[in-house]
Design an enzyme around this catalytic site. Structure first.
Site, PDB file in Angstrom:
ATOM      1  N   GLY A 164       0.760  -1.240   0.000  1.00 24.06           N
ATOM      2  CA  GLY A 164       0.000   0.000   0.000  1.00 24.06           C
ATOM      3  C   GLY A 164       0.790   1.289   0.000  1.00 24.06           C
ATOM      4  N   ARG A 208       3.208  -1.723  -5.757  1.00 22.32           N
ATOM      5  CA  ARG A 208       3.394  -0.479  -6.514  1.00 22.32           C
ATOM      6  C   ARG A 208       4.731   0.192  -6.205  1.00 22.32           C
ATOM      7  NH1 ARG A 208      -1.145   2.651  -8.016  1.00 22.32           N
ATOM      8  NH2 ARG A 208      -2.284   1.654  -6.316  1.00 22.32           N
ATOM      9  N   CYS A 239     -13.193   2.938 -29.167  1.00 21.47           N
ATOM     10  CA  CYS A 239     -14.476   3.621 -29.320  1.00 21.47           C
ATOM     11  C   CYS A 239     -15.172   3.821 -27.980  1.00 21.47           C
ATOM     12  CB  CYS A 239     -15.358   2.822 -30.279  1.00 21.47           C
ATOM     13  SG  CYS A 239     -14.506   2.544 -31.811  1.00 21.47           S
ATOM     14  N   GLU A 240     -14.589   4.602 -27.127  1.00 20.48           N
ATOM     15  CA  GLU A 240     -15.169   4.936 -25.827  1.00 20.48           C
ATOM     16  C   GLU A 240     -14.673   6.332 -25.468  1.00 20.48           C
ATOM     17  OE1 GLU A 240     -16.221   2.669 -22.904  1.00 20.48           O
ATOM     18  OE2 GLU A 240     -15.937   0.729 -23.869  1.00 20.48           O
ATOM     19  N   TYR A 257       0.510  -2.207 -12.181  1.00 17.91           N
ATOM     20  CA  TYR A 257      -0.892  -2.150 -12.596  1.00 17.91           C
ATOM     21  C   TYR A 257      -1.013  -1.562 -14.007  1.00 17.91           C
ATOM     22  CZ  TYR A 257      -1.124  -3.000  -7.613  1.00 17.91           C
ATOM     23  OH  TYR A 257      -0.914  -3.524  -6.360  1.00 17.91           O
TER      24      TYR A 257
HETATM   25  N1  LLP Z   1      -1.337  -7.052  -0.536  1.00 16.85           N
HETATM   26  C1  LLP Z   1      -2.649  -7.178  -0.803  1.00 16.85           C
HETATM   27  C2  LLP Z   1      -3.437  -8.142  -0.029  1.00 16.85           C
HETATM   28  C3  LLP Z   1      -3.239  -6.390  -1.808  1.00 16.85           C
HETATM   29  O1  LLP Z   1      -4.537  -6.518  -2.067  1.00 16.85           O
HETATM   30  C4  LLP Z   1      -2.443  -5.476  -2.547  1.00 16.85           C
HETATM   31  C5  LLP Z   1      -3.019  -4.664  -3.615  1.00 16.85           C
HETATM   32  C6  LLP Z   1      -1.076  -5.394  -2.229  1.00 16.85           C
HETATM   33  C7  LLP Z   1      -0.558  -6.187  -1.214  1.00 16.85           C
HETATM   34  C8  LLP Z   1      -0.133  -4.484  -2.960  1.00 16.85           C
HETATM   35  O2  LLP Z   1      -0.482  -3.150  -2.776  1.00 16.85           O
HETATM   36  P1  LLP Z   1       0.484  -1.987  -3.334  1.00 16.85           P
HETATM   37  O3  LLP Z   1       1.747  -2.035  -2.531  1.00 16.85           O
HETATM   38  O4  LLP Z   1       0.716  -2.259  -4.770  1.00 16.85           O
HETATM   39  O5  LLP Z   1      -0.301  -0.741  -3.112  1.00 16.85           O
HETATM   40  N2  LLP Z   1      -5.078  -1.571  -9.636  1.00 16.85           N
HETATM   41  C9  LLP Z   1      -4.961  -0.540  -8.630  1.00 16.85           C
HETATM   42  C10 LLP Z   1      -4.303  -1.054  -7.371  1.00 16.85           C
HETATM   43  C11 LLP Z   1      -5.000  -2.249  -6.749  1.00 16.85           C
HETATM   44  C12 LLP Z   1      -4.307  -2.768  -5.513  1.00 16.85           C
HETATM   45  C13 LLP Z   1      -4.917  -4.029  -5.037  1.00 16.85           C
HETATM   46  N3  LLP Z   1      -4.263  -4.653  -3.921  1.00 16.85           N
HETATM   47  C14 LLP Z   1      -4.229   0.649  -9.239  1.00 16.85           C
HETATM   48  O6  LLP Z   1      -3.834   0.589 -10.399  1.00 16.85           O
HETATM   49  O7  LLP Z   1      -4.060   1.685  -8.588  1.00 16.85           O
END
Ligand code: LLP
Length: 416
Positions: A239, A277, A344-345, A372
């Site tokens: 996160g 991320r 087309c959106e 992502y």
């Molecule tokens: N652990 C769990 C249980 C998660 O659900 C996630 C992300 C992470 C770790 C990794 O989180 P990060 O460090 O990447 O923030 N598609 C969206 C982001 C969805 C994140 C879902 N879960 C975007 O492009 O912003």
């Protein structure tokens, strides 16, 4: 910090000119930097210093086998959310013994596969899932290592689609039910309680919600200890946000220091982190070529060869990602453009109201596209997904080839 930088007006990925990659492999394309991936992973690993810990990279952020292999070589653990992601980790040379398995809907097959491979832990999200894992483990005559994902009910103050730690979210077990659920887990014969985990959301730019969540979890760990249930690892999820525009997220060092402070005196409690991320986003760019410049009544449009199927974050979350020229030298006049794709959106845009000096044929780089990005790409409008290319110093490796049309209808059948 990343290894995409301009040298004499030309954008380089490490030691390779991005325009050279475009000439050889075409556009659109994703380009990753190995040194950046490694640097970001080490930032987390070193930030935790001597405290026992494991960095479990969140595979969902970028699951390319080349990317996973780079992290596996560093000794990374992995956070997975499907049997498919586990298979990728193993294919890339990752160690199953360093894998945690998150997600609300694990199937019996996925649980069996993970047990066969000997993963480190299941991050369990509900009581019925506990019963299911216990039953599968019993059939196999093994014991399943589990952790409960606790929903700490803290506001991560991020986009509602990627906030996961509130009561209204589908994730985790409400903290009011945590102790009872641990007692249930402890009573099931084919489960071994190992840890506690949480994940409160993604793209967080302040430390406070992480610290609040950690405090709430530590309180629960103490209550469990008084009941004779020992928790040996605490997984704080992922996160940590990144800089797309003018966000100022904490450095992994600050973030880890804030957590470590709360953990002092608990040296026996291993800390697991699941960053996705923060490791991958700024280790990747997407390049695209301007096809047309079109004059609308109210706006100028730069129509590029990448679209929402290639990079959906702007359309889906109104996410802002920096768009800049690959070669800065130009005689074009700067104007404000909506950078749009051919789909087309109306929602098919990569960026809105961007000042750019461009003409058809120019190359643009969309930054922070390593997380992502490709993983969320689709074949909408029967468009082939772009290649993924890894740069390592002066070495360029295609880690996923551009799709070809025949790949797109593989497995489809005509009727006679
Ligand atoms: N652990 C769990 C249980 C998660 O659900 C996630 C992300 C992470 C770790 C990794 O989180 P990060 O460090 O990447 O923030 N598609 C969206 C982001 C969805 C994140 C879902 N879960 C975007 O492009 O912003």
């Amino acid at each position: 910090m990343d290894f995409f930088a301009y040298r004499d007006g030309r954008l380089f990925a490490e030691d390779v000119a991005v325009s050279d990659i475009a000439s050889q492999y075409g556009t659109p394309a994703y380009i990753y930097s190995r040194a950046t991936l490694e640097r970001h992973w080490h930032a987390f690993d070193q930030a935790l210093g001597e405290h026992p810990h494991l960095i479990c990279y969140a595979v969902k952020a970028n699951s390319n086998i080349g990317v996973l292999s780079v992290l596996a070589k560093l000794g990374s653990g992995f956070d997975i959310v499907s049997g498919g992601e586990l298979a990728r980790v193993l294919e890339a040379g990752g160690d199953a013994g360093k894998v945690v398995f998150s997600g609300v809907g694990k199937t019996r097959e996925e649980i069996r596969y993970a047990l066969e491979q000997g993963i480190l832990c299941f991050n369990v999200e509900s009581e019925p899932e506990l019963e299911r894992i216990n039953a599968v483990a019993a059939e196999m005559g093994v014991t399943a290592p589990i952790s409960l994902r606790i929903n700490p009910d803290v506001d991560a103050k991020t986009h509602p689609y990627i906030s996961t730690g509130l009561k209204a979210n589908k994730f985790g077990i409400p903290r009011e039910r945590a102790i009872a659920t641990y007692e249930l887990a402890d009573s099931l014969p084919n489960l071994e309680v190992k840890g506690m985990d949480c994940h409160i959301g993604s793209q967080l730019t302040t430390i406070e919600p992480f610290v609040d969540a950690l405090e709430r979890l530590l309180e629960l760990i103490d209550v469990l200890a008084s009941k004779g249930i020992t928790i040996s690892h605490l997984d704080v999820g992922g996160g940590l946000g990144v800089t797309y525009n003018n966000e100022t997220p904490p450095h992994p060092k600050e973030y880890a220091a804030a957590l470590a402070e709360k953990m002092s005196g608990r040296e026996q409690l291993k800390l697991i982190m699941e960053p996705g991320r923060a490791i991958a986003a700024n280790a990747g760019i997407m390049i695209t070529e301007v096809e047309f410049v079109k004059e609308g009544d109210e706006k100028h449009f730069a129509i590029v060869d990448a679209a929402m199927n290639d990079l959906i974050r702007p359309s889906l979350y109104s996410a802002w990602q920096h768009i800049g020229r690959v070669e800065q030298d130009t005689d074009a006049t700067p104007r404000v453009y909506d950078v749009v794709g051919p789909i087309c959106e109306t929602g098919d845009f990569i960026g809105k109201d961007r000042e750019l000096a461009i003409k058809p044929g120019d190359l643009l780089a969309v930054r922070s596209a390593g997380a992502y990005g490709f993983v969320m790409a689709s074949n909408y409008n029967t468009r082939c997904r772009p290649p993924e290319i890894m740069v390592d110093g002066t070495t360029v490796t295609v880690v996923r080839e551009r799709e070809m049309l025949k790949d797109l209808w593989k497995g489809e059948h005509k009727l006679t």
